[in-house]
Design an enzyme around this catalytic site. Structure first.
Site, PDB file in Angstrom:
ATOM      1  N   LEU A   1      -1.441  -0.277   1.780  1.00 18.81           N
ATOM      2  CA  LEU A   1      -1.262   0.760   2.804  1.00 18.81           C
ATOM      3  C   LEU A   1       0.193   1.108   3.084  1.00 18.81           C
ATOM      4  O   LEU A   1       0.566   1.447   4.196  1.00 18.81           O
ATOM      5  CB  LEU A   1      -1.984   0.366   4.105  1.00 18.81           C
ATOM      6  CG  LEU A   1      -3.511   0.299   3.993  1.00 18.81           C
ATOM      7  CD1 LEU A   1      -4.117  -0.274   5.270  1.00 18.81           C
ATOM      8  CD2 LEU A   1      -4.104   1.670   3.713  1.00 18.81           C
TER       9      LEU A   1
ATOM     10  N   ILE B   1     -17.689   5.406  -0.844  1.00 18.43           N
ATOM     11  CA  ILE B   1     -17.258   4.085  -0.431  1.00 18.43           C
ATOM     12  C   ILE B   1     -15.750   3.936  -0.655  1.00 18.43           C
ATOM     13  O   ILE B   1     -15.167   4.645  -1.475  1.00 18.43           O
ATOM     14  CB  ILE B   1     -17.997   2.973  -1.243  1.00 18.43           C
ATOM     15  CG1 ILE B   1     -17.756   3.140  -2.736  1.00 18.43           C
ATOM     16  CG2 ILE B   1     -19.443   2.926  -0.897  1.00 18.43           C
ATOM     17  CD1 ILE B   1     -18.366   2.028  -3.610  1.00 18.43           C
TER      18      ILE B   1
ATOM     19  N   THR C   1     -12.867   0.917  -1.888  1.00 19.68           N
ATOM     20  CA  THR C   1     -12.911   0.083  -3.097  1.00 19.68           C
ATOM     21  C   THR C   1     -13.669  -1.226  -2.863  1.00 19.68           C
ATOM     22  O   THR C   1     -13.809  -1.694  -1.740  1.00 19.68           O
ATOM     23  CB  THR C   1     -11.489  -0.261  -3.563  1.00 19.68           C
ATOM     24  OG1 THR C   1     -10.801  -0.869  -2.477  1.00 19.68           O
ATOM     25  CG2 THR C   1     -10.745   0.975  -4.008  1.00 19.68           C
TER      26      THR C   1
ATOM     27  N   CYS D   1      -9.996  -0.718   4.225  1.00 16.53           N
ATOM     28  CA  CYS D   1      -9.033  -1.110   3.197  1.00 16.53           C
ATOM     29  C   CYS D   1      -9.103  -2.613   2.966  1.00 16.53           C
ATOM     30  O   CYS D   1      -8.924  -3.387   3.898  1.00 16.53           O
ATOM     31  CB  CYS D   1      -7.612  -0.719   3.557  1.00 16.53           C
ATOM     32  SG  CYS D   1      -6.464  -1.205   2.248  1.00 16.53           S
TER      33      CYS D   1
END
Lengths: 309, 273
Positions: free
Chosen positions: A74, A192, A194, A131
């Site tokens: 991120l 979706i 990952t 994430c």
């Protein structure tokens, strides 16, 4: 016959059903010379936090069978720099912008959603509760329905923008998380993100990613994504669905629509071919013509589950 | 000396098609891939150190293109050195004449051009030689051959597949190998120190090769306050700054530098390798 590719959701018109997936197309404007963002249904920005973040130590990428693992972590420029340096150019380019955001705490999520409210040129927010690459926040909020609901509700209360919740596949029951988000005020569900995974180099006996764990994307995950989109569709939660996961062709995109998606996002395919999103859009149009479909929205949820003849 | 790398190459970026014109076995697991652009693309303006994202005519695996620095580019021709190390490079190395590949590039920041003001010591380790070969060839063509020397090193002679080609460029070449099977016995840093002492005066160092070699050359240059430019190799997905996958830590500890857009050629003082 001309095909109507546009999709209208919660008062926003997407000129095509194809959007860039968060984290795969920067902030939507950097590769303008490769692909003008106005030609897409929309761009979903890299996940933004309130303050800039440096991301994870390298190596951050590793290719796997029909896909890749990433642990970018991120990395982002923060909300303020996005609003100042990126959003005006996106507006000028005529892009439909969905801003993906996240935080380390409920308070940061709420502050982020609040800071993104009230700026011209943002069509919707995508709440990243999925994430897998950060220790705090991220996926932790997306695996427990109660927490996902609380977070969605808190963000809902500080923004008038349509709020999408992006779901993780790393759960036992994606529908329960989706339902909690919708009950707390989410306007759409995107899925979706990952799949959590690792890769190992046997010669060095070391992990191939600096962060050990990464997120799997690409064609390898498409069947899982289709299954989850369809489960959420069949749960009839009453909100639009944005399908994501391994889309490389127009046919892939149509599979998601039949399974129940209103829009799709394309990610990893853009790395192999920077103009993949435009090709996929053209292929959707051609395939609709071939199938005699006048409006792309007519495809949604038309998967035929009657007994085979 | 100020670095002249921050200027981005202002060129339109688009995926172009090319076909394999030549695929030559150079030994040591290396292939020379000669590509010819397919119309309408007609010419590429490539600077030494810039790279291309290359993908062959296969299906969904491997998914990602591979990054290669140009070995040479002229007109509609582009040469790459492909060292076979895994699945993707094995497929590229096996392409037959006429096979179609896609190219994105040229991308990234090049080496600073050679000049009359300083001696440029170009150091290539094994398959890291292509951008330095191109840099030397450019210098030679510009009449600056005497301002450039190449140090080309590897574990053994098989790691120096482009030696014959380098020796035709009209610049001084100093091969070296760890096992002494070709050129002088030792490391490129040994030869680098010898050449610095022998030539004296202002010098710059430009290098591409294995990480350990780049670390040693960066440290040595820093100690002697010699401008040093390193071409970095990292795993890449997009090649254009979108994925943030190819980063290396910045020397000042403030986050990461993106190899594809801020490199691949960087000032050695900017990164912590």
């Amino acid at each position: 016959m001309s095909v109507d590719l546009s999709v209208a959701l919660h008062g926003v018109r997407f000129s095509t059903p194809v959007l860039s997936a968060s984290g795969t197309w920067g902030y939507g404007i950097e590769a303008e010379d490769l692909l003008p963002p106005g030609l897409l249904g929309g761009v979903v920005t890299k996940g933004l936090s309130l303050a800039p973040r440096p991301g994870n130590p390298p190596p951050r990428l590793c290719e796997t069978a029909a896909g890749m693992l990433n642990s970018i972590g991120l990395e982002n420029i923060g909300v303020e720099a996005f609003l100042r340096d990126k959003l005006p150019a996106l507006r000028e380019a005529g892009a439909t912008v969905v801003v993906n955001f996240f935080g380390d705490s409920l308070e940061e999520y709420v502050a982020c959603a609040g800071a993104l409210d009230g700026h011209a040129g943002i069509a919707a927010l995508e709440l990243n509760i999925s994430c897998p690459n950060v220790s705090k926040g991220g996926m932790r909020y997306g695996t427990e329905p109660a927490m996902a609901g609380a977070l969605t509700g808190a963000c809902r209360s500080v923004t008038r923008l349509p709020l999408w919740a992006k779901l993780t596949p790393n759960v036992t029951d994606v529908v329960s998380v989706g339902r909690a988000c919708v009950e707390a005020g989410a306007d759409a569900l995107s899925l979706i993100n990952t799949l959590s995974g690792i890769a190992i180099d046997v010669r060095t006996r070391r992990p191939r990613l600096g962060n050990l764990f990464g997120g799997l994307s690409g064609p390898a995950i498409k069947p899982v994504a289709l299954r989850m989109v369809h489960q959420v569709y069949r749960a009839a939660l009453g909100v639009p669905i944005v399908g994501i996961g391994g889309i490389v062709t127009g046919e892939d995109a149509l599979e998601f629509m039949l399974a129940g998606a209103d829009l799709v996002q394309v990610g990893t395919a853009s790395f192999a071919e920077p103009t993949a999103m435009l090709r996929i859009t053209r292929e959707i149009e051609v395939l609709c013509e071939e199938l005699g479909v006048a409006r792309v929205t007519d495809l949604k949820g038309t998967l035929d589950l009657s007994p085979a003849p | 000396m100020k670095r002249a790398l921050s200027m981005k190459q202002a060129q339109p970026r688009e995926l172009v098609r090319a076909s394999v014109d030549r695929n030559e076995d150079l030994g040591g697991g290396c292939r020379l891939l000669g590509l010819r652009l397919a119309p309408p693309a007609s010419a590429l303006a490539v600077e030494p150190g810039q790279f291309f994202m290359v993908r062959g005519p296969w299906g969904k695996h491997p998914m990602l293109p591979r990054a290669f620095s140009a070995l040479w580019a002229e007109g509609d021709g582009l040469e790459l050195l492909v060292k076979v190390v895994g699945h993707g490079t094995r497929l590229l190395g096996a392409l037959e004449r006429g096979a179609s590949v896609s190219l994105l590039g040229p991308l990234g920041c090049p080496f600073p051009p050679s000049s009359t003001e300083a001696l440029d010591l170009l150091i290539g380790g094994g398959s890291g030689i292509p951008p330095l070969c191109m840099q030397a060839r450019r210098a030679s063509k510009a009449g600056l051959g005497s301002q450039v020397e190449i140090v080309y090193g590897g574990r053994s002679g098989a790691d120096l597949p482009l030696l014959a080609r380098l020796e035709e460029l009209g610049v001084a070449v100093f091969p070296c190998t760890e096992d002494g099977s070709l050129g002088s016995k030792g490391l490129v840093t040994d030869v680098l120190l010898e050449r610095l002492a022998a030539r004296g005066g202002a010098a710059r160092v430009m290098a591409c090769g294995p990480l350990g070699m780049l670390r040693a050359i960066g440290a040595l240059s820093r100690e002697r306050d010699i401008p040093c430019f390193l071409s970095l190799e990292t795993g890449m997905a997009c090649g254009v700054g979108l994925c943030r996958g190819c980063v290396v830590p910045r020397a000042d500890g403030r986050g990461y530098l993106c190899t594809c857009t801020e490199g691949p050629v960087v000032d050695a003082r900017e990164v912590r390798l």
